[in-house]
Design a protein around this motif. Sequence first.
Motif, PDB file in Angstrom:
ATOM      1  N   GLY A 156       0.804  -1.211   0.000  1.00  0.00           N
ATOM      2  CA  GLY A 156       0.000   0.000   0.000  1.00  0.00           C
ATOM      3  C   GLY A 156       0.837   1.262   0.000  1.00  0.00           C
ATOM      4  O   GLY A 156       2.074   1.230  -0.004  1.00  0.00           O
TER       5      GLY A 156
ATOM      6  N   GLN B 149      -1.630   2.706   3.934  1.00  0.00           N
ATOM      7  CA  GLN B 149      -2.251   1.426   4.293  1.00  0.00           C
ATOM      8  C   GLN B 149      -1.300   0.302   3.916  1.00  0.00           C
ATOM      9  O   GLN B 149      -0.576   0.405   2.929  1.00  0.00           O
ATOM     10  CB  GLN B 149      -3.572   1.248   3.532  1.00  0.00           C
ATOM     11  CG  GLN B 149      -4.383   0.015   3.894  1.00  0.00           C
ATOM     12  CD  GLN B 149      -5.730   0.011   3.194  1.00  0.00           C
ATOM     13  OE1 GLN B 149      -5.842   0.376   2.027  1.00  0.00           O
ATOM     14  NE2 GLN B 149      -6.790  -0.379   3.911  1.00  0.00           N
TER      15      GLN B 149
ATOM     16  N   LEU C 292      -4.146  -1.389   8.786  1.00  0.00           N
ATOM     17  CA  LEU C 292      -5.483  -0.991   8.327  1.00  0.00           C
ATOM     18  C   LEU C 292      -6.084  -2.043   7.411  1.00  0.00           C
ATOM     19  O   LEU C 292      -6.521  -1.768   6.288  1.00  0.00           O
ATOM     20  CB  LEU C 292      -5.446   0.386   7.641  1.00  0.00           C
ATOM     21  CG  LEU C 292      -4.817   1.520   8.465  1.00  0.00           C
ATOM     22  CD1 LEU C 292      -4.842   2.825   7.685  1.00  0.00           C
ATOM     23  CD2 LEU C 292      -5.511   1.673   9.817  1.00  0.00           C
ATOM     24  N   ASN C 293      -6.104  -3.281   7.913  1.00  0.00           N
ATOM     25  CA  ASN C 293      -6.695  -4.388   7.163  1.00  0.00           C
ATOM     26  C   ASN C 293      -8.185  -4.153   6.952  1.00  0.00           C
ATOM     27  O   ASN C 293      -8.836  -3.419   7.710  1.00  0.00           O
ATOM     28  CB  ASN C 293      -6.477  -5.707   7.904  1.00  0.00           C
ATOM     29  CG  ASN C 293      -5.009  -6.095   7.967  1.00  0.00           C
ATOM     30  OD1 ASN C 293      -4.235  -5.794   7.072  1.00  0.00           O
ATOM     31  ND2 ASN C 293      -4.619  -6.761   9.039  1.00  0.00           N
TER      32      ASN C 293
ATOM     33  N   ARG D 198      -6.307   4.038  -0.297  1.00  0.00           N
ATOM     34  CA  ARG D 198      -6.806   3.392   0.917  1.00  0.00           C
ATOM     35  C   ARG D 198      -8.156   2.746   0.642  1.00  0.00           C
ATOM     36  O   ARG D 198      -9.067   3.376   0.119  1.00  0.00           O
ATOM     37  CB  ARG D 198      -6.926   4.397   2.059  1.00  0.00           C
ATOM     38  CG  ARG D 198      -7.449   3.780   3.350  1.00  0.00           C
ATOM     39  CD  ARG D 198      -7.473   4.767   4.490  1.00  0.00           C
ATOM     40  NE  ARG D 198      -6.117   5.042   4.983  1.00  0.00           N
ATOM     41  CZ  ARG D 198      -5.851   5.839   6.013  1.00  0.00           C
ATOM     42  NH1 ARG D 198      -6.850   6.461   6.638  1.00  0.00           N
ATOM     43  NH2 ARG D 198      -4.612   6.024   6.414  1.00  0.00           N
TER      44      ARG D 198
ATOM     45  N   THR E 262     -11.521   0.537   2.198  1.00  0.00           N
ATOM     46  CA  THR E 262     -12.255   0.359   3.441  1.00  0.00           C
ATOM     47  C   THR E 262     -13.367  -0.684   3.338  1.00  0.00           C
ATOM     48  O   THR E 262     -13.998  -0.981   4.344  1.00  0.00           O
ATOM     49  CB  THR E 262     -12.885   1.688   3.900  1.00  0.00           C
ATOM     50  OG1 THR E 262     -13.863   2.110   2.938  1.00  0.00           O
ATOM     51  CG2 THR E 262     -11.820   2.770   4.068  1.00  0.00           C
TER      52      THR E 262
END
Length: 335
Positions: A242, A252, A265-266, A296, A298
């Motif tokens: 990332g 990330q 930030l899995n 990133r 989410t």
Amino acid sequence: MRLRPLLAATATAALALPASTVGLVAHPASADRAGTFVPGAQLNPDHTVTLPLHRGRSGNQTVWFITTEASDSNHAQAWGTSVSAKLSNARRTAAVQKVSIDPDGTVVFPATVDFSPDRVIVPGPTGFPPAAAAPGAVGNLGYSPLIQLPDGAVVNAPHIANDTGAADKAVALDRQAMTVRYLLTDGFARGNQVVYISTEASDPGAAAIEGVTYAPNLNAAPFAGGDGTDSARASLAAITNGQTGRADPQRQGLNSALLGEGDPLNVLAWLPQQGRYSPLWDVHLTQWAPGQRPTRQTEFAHIEDLADSGRVIGFPDGPWGPSGFVVNCPIIARL
């Protein structure tokens, strides 16, 4: 691709990274603003959670453990956990250890954990994969955090401490108040910012990276690639390459985490209270394809779309999908 072939077991000069670092996402000023899923969990300002502690035994050892999920609502209420009905699919597999209960209510575990090893983690040139890694805690033969009670219910009951020491992420144990303060990890689930705890991994490299117990029996949980209600697992995407840069809003990935920039930030597919939630995450190591600019992520479903379009692939350089190991990461709260 499993992590094990990528990692050397030892290193002559090992850099000991913190077991967890702040994930550089905004946290609530007060725990009252958080939607906490595990009853009795108290979020703290120092990126830890205080959880109820239970006392059991394994052989002649006193075992200290926590409980985070149970396979039905009655046991969830009794043990102070959230519900994950999918855990019942692990019943009668090697992914659970059958426990007995003494007349005084003490849980008796067939196996526990050796917390005495020194954790080794040496970042690679780009962070991930690490140059060397070894877990700081190893489950004894037959150990699993999943316990099958005499009545058949399954409870997630990770061991936190015993006569050999304590988990690397256990900041403080209060045996009088029966609580443990445990490091949190930032992540995302269904587009929501969440915090979770990591307690075990079925691969030694993953256990070293996460700073948790190596518990190979967890890999017997049915089944790789299973994300439905017929499986004991749920899906998680871990980005391997990332965006880096501690203050970069797109930061990330495992590479960034191993470089000391914050939590990876899995991206977790489900939230507690959803029928497909499980704390046993079927890890999909995910790398951005050559020429793609990392952003990133989410939502797991969006990463699936990126995989369908070829923008992300599996690590290393293979089809995107399950990578062959499980991590035990109960979600504690939505922020």
